[in-house]
Design a protein around this motif. Structure first.
Motif, short mmCIF file in Angstrom:
data_model
loop_
_atom_site.label_atom_id
_atom_site.label_comp_id
_atom_site.label_asym_id
_atom_site.label_seq_id
_atom_site.Cartn_x
_atom_site.Cartn_y
_atom_site.Cartn_z
N GLU A 139 99.07 33.79 32.55
CA GLU A 139 98.07 34.76 32.66
C GLU A 139 97.43 34.99 31.10
O GLU A 139 97.97 35.46 30.33
N HIS A 140 96.33 34.41 30.96
CA HIS A 140 95.84 34.42 29.66
C HIS A 140 94.27 34.54 29.52
O HIS A 140 93.56 33.76 30.66
N PRO A 141 93.43 35.16 28.83
CA PRO A 141 92.27 35.25 28.98
C PRO A 141 91.25 34.07 28.65
O PRO A 141 90.12 33.96 29.35
N ASN A 142 92.04 32.88 28.11
CA ASN A 142 91.49 31.63 27.97
C ASN A 142 91.80 30.59 28.74
O ASN A 142 91.72 29.52 28.59
N ILE A 143 92.71 30.83 29.86
CA ILE A 143 92.99 29.92 31.01
C ILE A 143 92.52 30.50 32.08
O ILE A 143 92.67 31.65 32.33
N VAL A 144 91.86 29.73 32.70
CA VAL A 144 91.35 30.08 34.02
C VAL A 144 92.21 30.69 35.19
O VAL A 144 93.42 30.20 35.34
N PRO A 145 91.94 31.97 35.60
CA PRO A 145 92.82 32.58 36.50
C PRO A 145 92.84 32.08 38.07
O PRO A 145 91.84 31.70 38.53
N LEU A 146 94.14 31.77 38.31
CA LEU A 146 94.13 31.49 39.76
C LEU A 146 94.77 32.59 40.45
O LEU A 146 95.36 33.36 40.34
N HIS A 147 93.62 32.41 42.01
CA HIS A 147 93.94 33.74 42.57
C HIS A 147 94.75 33.78 43.90
O HIS A 147 95.60 34.54 44.19
N ASP A 148 94.89 32.51 44.64
CA ASP A 148 95.48 32.18 45.65
C ASP A 148 95.87 30.63 45.99
O ASP A 148 95.01 29.86 45.43
N MET A 149 96.89 30.56 46.71
CA MET A 149 97.14 29.32 47.16
C MET A 149 97.69 29.29 48.49
O MET A 149 98.20 30.02 49.09
N GLY A 150 97.18 28.20 49.33
CA GLY A 150 97.65 28.07 50.51
C GLY A 150 97.18 26.79 51.36
O GLY A 150 97.26 25.66 50.46
N MET A 151 97.37 26.65 52.91
CA MET A 151 96.74 25.39 53.50
C MET A 151 96.19 25.74 54.40
O MET A 151 96.17 26.54 55.07
N LEU A 152 95.10 24.89 54.55
CA LEU A 152 94.01 25.07 55.42
C LEU A 152 94.54 24.24 56.84
O LEU A 152 95.72 23.75 56.92
N ALA A 153 93.79 24.58 58.00
CA ALA A 153 94.01 24.06 59.39
C ALA A 153 94.53 22.71 59.35
O ALA A 153 95.29 22.26 60.30
N ASP A 154 93.94 21.63 58.63
CA ASP A 154 94.08 20.47 58.83
C ASP A 154 95.27 20.01 58.11
O ASP A 154 95.53 18.86 57.91
N GLY A 155 95.93 20.81 57.27
CA GLY A 155 97.39 20.58 56.51
C GLY A 155 97.02 20.44 54.93
O GLY A 155 97.81 20.07 54.34
#
Length: 699
Positions: A139-155
């Motif tokens: 988590e740094h102002p010059n690193i793109v922030p990641l919000h969420d991670m998961g899996m779609l219905a097709d895996g």
């Protein structure tokens, strides 16, 4: 009671109206026909959004409505939460989509892993999850922030990130190179370096978490519309700490599946990264060779491309490129097609970051940042130079564009007048010499030599101009104009303002008086001074004090009134003029001979010279005359007619020569103390000893 009921009825009616408004459909942007794995374009059953739960808060006639908002926040499937807008980019491992988060009404970038094959899918998923986990924790102002991670219905696995409005750094480089209107002016060298500086911050932060990027390049740097700089694509990021964290109590540690299970390790001989930016150790395919200094090299490669507008590495084939990388065959930044304007200081930074041997590079990103900051602030980014005692830093007459900041030791600034060395200044630690040439290249006006072993920093014209260009344009013009005028003034410095002018003034005064041929003529002192001023092109103020001393001597002139004088003794005036010339160390026959005065008049002239030159002479043999002046060689001529005792004439010669030294160097701001001791033996042979600051100089 009925009144209260009416109020409740009205209130319920208003609430119902609000609820109906709340239940209206959210307007979702309609995207193009884009197929996205796991997200189907279908109409949702809106009944869930129309359900209204009501509860009465105890003790109050208020109904709290939890309706559409509650239903919206209860979404947990990505198919329900995200609406597809379009595709942003596509790579070998996945696709990045532009999606709308229906809960927050915010557009995000969603990266989805593409299916390959059973074996490859497992390995790719490992890396994909690793990238998501590491990116989320950096988590740094010059690193793109990641919000969420998961899996779609097709895996298929996905994660969502901040969607940055802007363009990749590689696009900016290409447009500057193609001379797209406005880009070169908007992205000056210093603007580009300031953007790059933020990338260094991001990488330094990752290193503090024991994570290296391994694929830093302009394609992985996004420049936002409002100056944001984000480092992207941590797909090759690797934790290289000695021991992984054991629990989640350490907020500064990075946790990932690979650290826990050590899966999908890099195979020996597999090269990872982008060859055109490679560090030499990356070409061997051994991940154990890659460390923090490899990222330093990649930063240097990216900075090279950003400044020169060409790739740091190239070759006729991949094998040729790899060999060039390993052997350090890189065109120096300033020798590239677009490198002429790259400052020397910046080239030094790039070349140090891209050193072939890891031990020759910056050992940390912080070290590189310090040099970049020093350059941006106008400090010097280079090693000091050393000079030995007696070595010349500058030589009079040479053309130069460098100045020297003295870090240790002393130097003397000197020239030669009538074949004799004259020291104009002595300078030490903290002083700067040669500064005029930095702004406006000129021939050196004096010599500068080391008085002992010294250490200096070099400031060249390019560095000075780079600093000036960062200031408002009017400041640059003021400095350059002042320098030009000062150079013109130096070129026009009157030689008699460097050398003692008094012999010249007295010669002109004597000539003007004697030219009339009437010893009884009365002359105006103010007119005399004005004529001498015009003849010598010296100001009246500059010579008037000395002229007043001459005309006020009663043995030479008789005062008639405040401005009128009459010559008293023609022969004494000539003798005085000749003795002043000799006392001030002018060569024989420097001025035309006006006559041959008798020895008596020469003896008498000694006290007159003492008066007009302002030197007091002690009566005793072996006495000392002391003045504040600079070291200067002295020779004393003994009149052969004078034998035995020390005559007034010898005393006058000695005293007046010392006074001349004093006057000459006092005008140049010199303050060393000089003591002259003299004596004459029984047969009339004289000797003199010159002492400077207590040290014997000449005997």
């Amino acid at each position: 009671m009925s009144e209260n009921n009416n109020e409740n009825t009205n209130e319920n009616t208003e609430d119902k109206s609000q609820d109906e408004n709340e239940q209206s459909d959210i307007k979702v942007p309609q995207g193009d026909d884009v197929d996205m794995p796991g997200i189907e374009e279908n109409e949702e059953n809106e009944e869930v959004f129309s359900q209204t739960q009501s509860s009465v808060v105890s003790g109050r006639n208020t109904t709290i409505r939890i309706s559409k908002i509650a239903a919206m926040l209860s979404r947990f499937k990505p198919e329900d939460k995200f609406h597809l807008i379009g595709e942003i980019a596509r790579g070998g491992m996945g696709i990045v989509y532009n999606v709308l988060d229906k809960n927050t009404n915010r557009c995000l970038a969603m990266k989805v892993l593409l299916p390959k094959g059973p074996e490859e899918d497992k390995k790719n998923m490992d890396y994909f999850v690793e990238e998501g986990q590491i990116t989320a924790q950096l988590e740094h102002p010059n690193i793109v922030p990641l919000h969420d991670m998961g899996m779609l219905a097709d895996g298929n696995v996905y994660f969502t990130m901040k969607k940055v409005a802007g363009e990749e750094m590689i696009g900016i480089i290409r447009k500057i190179h193609a001379k797209v209107d406005g880009y070169e002016k908007k992205y000056s060298i210093f603007r580009r370096l300031s953007m790059f500086r933020k990338v260094c911050d991001a990488v330094a932060f990752a290193h503090s978490r024991q994570v290296i990027h391994r694929d830093i390049k302009p394609e992985n740097i996004m420049i936002g519309e409002y100056g944001e700089v984000l480092t992207l694509d941590w797909g090759l990021a690797k934790f290289i700490g000695t021991t992984p964290p054991k629990d989640y109590s350490d907020s500064t540690a990075v946790y990932s599946m690979r650290l826990q299970k050590n899966f999908s390790t890099t195979q020996q001989g597999m090269i990872q990264g982008t060859p055109r930016y490679f560090a030499p150790e990356q070409t061997y395919g051994d991940s154990a060779l890659v460390d923090y200094r490899s990222d330093v090299y990649l930063l240097g490669s990216s900075l090279y491309h950003l400044m020169t507008l060409q790739f740091p590495h190239d070759g006729s084939s991949l094998e040729d490129l790899v060999n060039r990388v390993r052997n350090g065959h890189i065109v120096p930044p300033k020798q590239t097609v677009n490198g002429a304007l790259i400052p020397n200081q910046l080239e030094v930074i790039i070349q140090k970051a891209m050193a072939v041997k890891k031990e020759d590079r910056y050992q940390t990103v912080e070290e590189m940042i310090r040099d970049i900051d020093s350059f941006l602030e106008g400090d010097i980014v280079r090693d000091p130079l050393e000079f030995k005692a007696g070595e010349l830093l500058m030589k009079k007459g040479d053309v130069g564009d460098e100045a020297y900041v003295i870090l240790r030791g002393d130097v003397k600034v000197y020239g030669h007048i009538d074949g004799k060395e004259v020291v104009f200044a002595r300078m030490g630690a903290g002083d700067i010499v040669g500064e005029m040439a930095v702004i406006s290249a000129q021939t050196r006006s004096a010599n500068v030599a080391a008085l002992g072993d010294i250490e200096v920093l070099v400031i060249d014209r390019e560095l000075m101009m780079n600093v000036l260009r960062r200031l408002p344009s009017w400041m640059e013009k003021i400095v350059l104009n002042l320098t030009s005028r000062l150079n013109t003034a130096n070129d026009n410095v009157h030689p008699l303002k460097i050398k003692d002018f008094r012999a010249h003034v007295l010669y002109q005064m004597t000539s003007l008086i004697l030219i009339h041929g009437d010893d009884n003529a009365i002359f105006s002192a103010s007119d005399m001074i004005l004529h001498v001023s015009n003849l010598l092109t010296l100001s009246v103020d500059f010579i008037s004090k000395y002229c007043d001393l001459v005309v006020s001597n009663e043995r030479l002139f008789k005062k008639i009134d405040n401005d009128s004088y009459q010559l008293q003794d023609r022969e004494l005036l000539i003798a005085t003029q000749q003795l002043v010339t000799k006392t001030l160390s002018y060569p024989d026959n420097y001025f035309p001979n006006m006559g041959v005065p008798s020895s008596e008049k020469i003896d008498e002239a000694g006290s007159v010279v003492e008066h007009i030159l302002g030197t007091k002479v002690d009566e005793g043999s072996g006495s000392a005359v002391t003045a504040m002046a600079e070291k200067k060689k002295m020779t004393l001529a003994q009149d052969e007619s004078q034998k035995g005792t020390v005559s007034d004439k010898v005393k006058a010669i000695i005293a007046n020569r010392l006074h001349a030294i004093h006057q000459l160097l006092k005008e140049n701001g010199l303050d060393q103390e000089v003591s002259l001791k003299y004596s004459v033996n029984a047969v009339g042979e004289g000797g003199a000893t010159l002492v400077v600051d207590g040290h014997l100089v000449q005997q």
